[in-house]
Design a protein around this motif. Structure first.
Motif, short mmCIF file in Angstrom:
data_model
loop_
_atom_site.label_atom_id
_atom_site.label_comp_id
_atom_site.label_asym_id
_atom_site.label_seq_id
_atom_site.Cartn_x
_atom_site.Cartn_y
_atom_site.Cartn_z
N GLY A 14 0.78 -1.23 0.00
CA GLY A 14 0.00 0.00 0.00
C GLY A 14 0.80 1.28 0.00
O GLY A 14 0.45 2.20 0.73
N ARG A 15 1.89 1.36 -0.76
CA ARG A 15 2.62 2.61 -0.90
C ARG A 15 1.97 3.45 -2.00
O ARG A 15 1.98 3.07 -3.16
CB ARG A 15 4.09 2.35 -1.25
CG ARG A 15 4.91 1.73 -0.13
CD ARG A 15 6.36 1.55 -0.58
NE ARG A 15 7.22 1.09 0.50
CZ ARG A 15 7.43 -0.18 0.80
NH1 ARG A 15 6.82 -1.13 0.10
NH2 ARG A 15 8.21 -0.52 1.79
N VAL A 16 1.43 4.58 -1.61
CA VAL A 16 0.75 5.44 -2.58
C VAL A 16 1.50 6.76 -2.66
O VAL A 16 1.75 7.40 -1.64
CB VAL A 16 -0.72 5.70 -2.17
CG1 VAL A 16 -1.42 6.54 -3.22
CG2 VAL A 16 -1.45 4.39 -1.95
N GLN A 17 1.87 7.15 -3.88
CA GLN A 17 2.57 8.41 -4.11
C GLN A 17 1.77 9.25 -5.10
O GLN A 17 1.30 8.73 -6.12
CB GLN A 17 3.96 8.17 -4.69
CG GLN A 17 4.91 7.41 -3.78
CD GLN A 17 6.19 7.04 -4.53
OE1 GLN A 17 6.36 5.90 -4.96
NE2 GLN A 17 7.08 8.01 -4.69
N PHE A 18 1.65 10.51 -4.81
CA PHE A 18 1.02 11.43 -5.77
C PHE A 18 1.86 12.71 -5.80
O PHE A 18 2.21 13.27 -4.76
CB PHE A 18 -0.44 11.72 -5.40
CG PHE A 18 -0.69 12.06 -3.96
CD1 PHE A 18 -0.86 13.37 -3.53
CD2 PHE A 18 -0.76 11.05 -3.00
CE1 PHE A 18 -1.09 13.68 -2.19
CE2 PHE A 18 -1.00 11.35 -1.66
CZ PHE A 18 -1.17 12.66 -1.26
N GLU A 19 2.20 13.12 -6.99
CA GLU A 19 3.13 14.23 -7.16
C GLU A 19 2.60 15.23 -8.17
O GLU A 19 2.26 14.88 -9.30
CB GLU A 19 4.49 13.71 -7.62
CG GLU A 19 5.58 14.77 -7.65
CD GLU A 19 6.96 14.17 -7.86
OE1 GLU A 19 7.94 14.92 -7.82
OE2 GLU A 19 7.04 12.94 -8.06
N ASP A 20 2.48 16.49 -7.74
CA ASP A 20 2.02 17.60 -8.59
C ASP A 20 0.72 17.26 -9.32
O ASP A 20 0.59 17.44 -10.54
CB ASP A 20 3.10 17.99 -9.60
CG ASP A 20 4.36 18.53 -8.92
OD1 ASP A 20 4.21 19.18 -7.88
OD2 ASP A 20 5.46 18.28 -9.43
N VAL A 21 -0.27 16.75 -8.58
CA VAL A 21 -1.54 16.37 -9.18
C VAL A 21 -2.37 17.63 -9.46
O VAL A 21 -2.63 18.44 -8.56
CB VAL A 21 -2.32 15.42 -8.26
CG1 VAL A 21 -3.71 15.12 -8.83
CG2 VAL A 21 -1.54 14.13 -8.06
N VAL A 22 -2.77 17.76 -10.71
CA VAL A 22 -3.60 18.89 -11.14
C VAL A 22 -4.83 18.33 -11.83
O VAL A 22 -4.72 17.45 -12.69
CB VAL A 22 -2.84 19.81 -12.11
CG1 VAL A 22 -3.75 20.92 -12.65
CG2 VAL A 22 -1.61 20.42 -11.44
#
Length: 610
Positions: A14-22
């Motif tokens: 369950g590693r969740v990454q979110f980067e610069d979500v637009v």
């Protein structure tokens, strides 16, 4: 009792990454038909990460974008053009259909069948979502374990209930919704406002249950509006949003210190969550200045908070994401199973059982039974002495055809619009194939849709003095039941295509009236340019076959006191005729298939496909 579920093979970490979500949406100015569409950013460059054993809470006022971000993380907002930008990965991998079957998503509104009990709801979910390698008994035991874990034992045999049906409480309903997702032992659990509308005690129990899940290595992400201070410090991480902008991301225990360092501290002791929400709303006294005294103060304060995040926290978030990415390069992910958890036949069987149990309350309600019986008895008494009167008997046949054309259409129209939310929820989680749902629904409807017409015909046929021959009765009944299924298919198709009850019922009224007027009873001399309607009218074909079940071309009737005439020359019968009966039967079977095919294609267009 604690929940103990076995980890399935191929389960993702369950590693969740979110980067610069637009995320952007198209908007149009109100009151202007020809106004050009513009873009409005709902999410403005949001980054973060959640690891196994952590619980992330997204805070922010209404309209801040937290539900949109959660929905995006759940894979329920797809890229269309440039509406969604940024990177979202799950253990280093992008979202996939196989991935969604291993994550849990709890919507803010509890979408549950009202007439099923708590146990039935969770057992049916277990049978559909747990893998075929587990026996039915094991799946039932898993459901029992969830009931015990979530404190639902006291209401396990109570129905869920709804707006018109008394059932369990709101807190118990929310726990059932969570239990449906916990059943599959997800590595990632996402929840939209799980404590909304609940008192502090029930809210605390739900968050405590979720916190216990993180101790088992689960990843929990939730949106929450205004938690108590006790709940706030249970969160491992907090993401604070304001108008789509991140203004804090980090440990919950560090939030107050961070804002104090950049010059924003409460003047009195208060709940940290309340203070953060006031900050996001820009409505508190900050450094002795009331930020809502003027619009300029609000705008400048909000910009200051966004700038502080960029200057002090954005770099830390980037470093955290970079470190996680390096760890993932050394980690070789398991191969995830891409097949469905259960076979098509298993899905069909469980969905059929569930539909029969849920829909029997609606289909056999006292109101519907009384409605059909009253109309049948009224028609029977009106035509009680119609024997030998061709005009009366032809009128009775057309009335029965007309009633059982309108009634099934308007019953079926409500099917898919009312179930759209449930279908979207269950299909989004990869619970079953659309084809198995559709097939189960069609089969489940058969006994419920055919019993009432059989009772109706049995009453009206004999009271109306129709031909007292068994072959004629059963032919009449078979034709009517076929026309009922065709009419039901038309209603299903209209409901699935339009998905708007007001528009669908209006369209159905126009179509059915057109079919009835062209059915061969009301109008004898139809202009050629519009006569083609009868060839697509189910009323025309059903009426034609009903006439054939009662009369033959050689039959006669008393047309004058001293003369008998051929039945074939009677105006209403002459118009439909005794010929091409096979074509009429084939036309009804073709409609039976085509209308359901259109309904299925409509569901594929509106709902989630797969």
């Amino acid at each position: 009792m604690h929940l103990t579920l076995s980890v399935r093979d191929g389960e993702f970490c369950g590693r969740v990454q979110f980067e610069d979500v637009v995320y952007k949406i198209k908007t149009k100015a109100k009151g202007s038909i020809n106004a050009k569409q513009s873009e409005r950013a709902i999410l403005k460059g949001i980054s973060g990460a959640v690891l196994p054993g952590e619980m992330l809470a997204m805070l922010g006022p209404s309209g801040s974008g937290k539900t949109t971000l959660l929905t995006t993380l759940g894979g329920r907002i797809r890229r269309v053009g440039n509406n969604l930008d940024g990177s979202i990965t799950y253990n280093g991998r992008p979202f996939s259909n196989s991935l969604k079957r291993n994550m849990g998503f709890v919507t803010q509104d509890d979408v549950l069948y009202p007439h099923l009990t708590v146990t039935e709801t969770l057992v049916y979910t277990a049978l559909l979502r747990l893998p075929s390698t587990l026996s039915r008994q094991t799946k039932v035991e898993q459901a029992d374990a969830v009931i015990a874990q979530l404190g639902l034992a006291a209401c396990r045999n109570s129905i869920i209930g709804g707006p018109l049906v008394r059932g369990i409480s709101g807190g118990e309903r929310k726990r059932v919704s969570i239990g449906q997702e916990v059943l599959i032992n997800p590595s990632l659990l996402l929840l939209d406002e799980p404590t909304s509308g609940l008192d502090s005690t029930i809210a605390g129990r739900i968050v405590s249950t979720l916190w216990d899940l993180t101790k088992g290595g689960k990843t929990v992400v939730m949106t929450i509006h205004q938690p108590s201070s006790r709940l706030f410090y249970m969160f491992h991480k907090v993401l604070l949003l304001s108008d789509g902008n991140p203004i804090y991301y980090g440990k919950a225990s560090d939030a107050m210190d961070y804002f104090a360092r950049i010059g924003y501290a409460p003047t009195v002791a208060m709940n940290p969550a309340d203070f953060l929400l006031d900050l996001a709303n820009v409505t508190v006294m900050l450094a002795g200045i009331s930020t809502d005294d003027a619009r300029e103060d609000r705008a400048s304060t909000k910009e200051a908070l966004v700038s502080a995040y960029r200057n002090h926290l954005h770099g830390q978030v980037s470093e955290e994401l970079s470190g996680i990415s390096k760890q993932l390069k050394e980690y070789e992910p398991d191969k995830m199973a891409t097949e469905w958890c259960t076979t098509w036949c298993e899905q069909f069987k469980v969905l059929l059982q569930r539909d029969l149990k849920e829909r029997k309350h609606e289909s056999f309600s006292g109101l519907k039974i009384a409605q059909v019986l009253l109309v049948a008895l009224l028609a029977g008494f009106l035509w009680l002495h119609s024997g030998g009167h061709v005009q009366d008997q032809v009128g009775l046949l057309f009335f029965v055809v007309g009633f059982w054309s309108f009634y099934p259409v308007f019953q079926a129209i409500f099917t898919f619009p009312l179930e759209r939310t449930m279908l979207t929820k269950e299909r989004s989680s990869g619970m079953y194939r659309l084809s198995s749902y559709f097939a189960a629904r069609m089969v489940a409807d058969l006994p419920m849709e055919l019993i009432l017409p059989i009772i109706f015909v049995t009453i009206t046929y004999w009271m109306g003095s129709l031909k007292p021959v068994a072959a004629s009765f059963f032919t009449n009944l078979a034709v009517l039941l076929l026309s009922v299924l065709v009419a039901q298919g038309l209603g299903l198709a209209l409901g699935a295509l339009v998905m708007d009850l007001k528009a669908a019922t209006t369209l159905a009224s126009v179509l059915m009236l057109s079919f009835m007027l062209a059915g061969g009873y009301f109008v004898q001399n139809i202009p050629p340019f519009i006569a083609w309607i009868k060839y697509i009218s189910l009323s025309y074909y059903a009426f034609k076959l009903q006439i054939s079940s009662q009369y033959s071309p050689s039959d006669t009737y008393q047309c004058t006191p001293v003369m008998r005439c051929q039945v074939a020359d009677f105006p209403s019968i002459k118009l439909v005729g005794f010929d091409h009966q096979g074509m009429a039967l084939a036309a009804l079977f073709l409609m039976l298939f085509l209308y359901r095919l259109v309904a299925y294609l409509g569901l594929m267009r509106v709902g989630v496909t797969g």
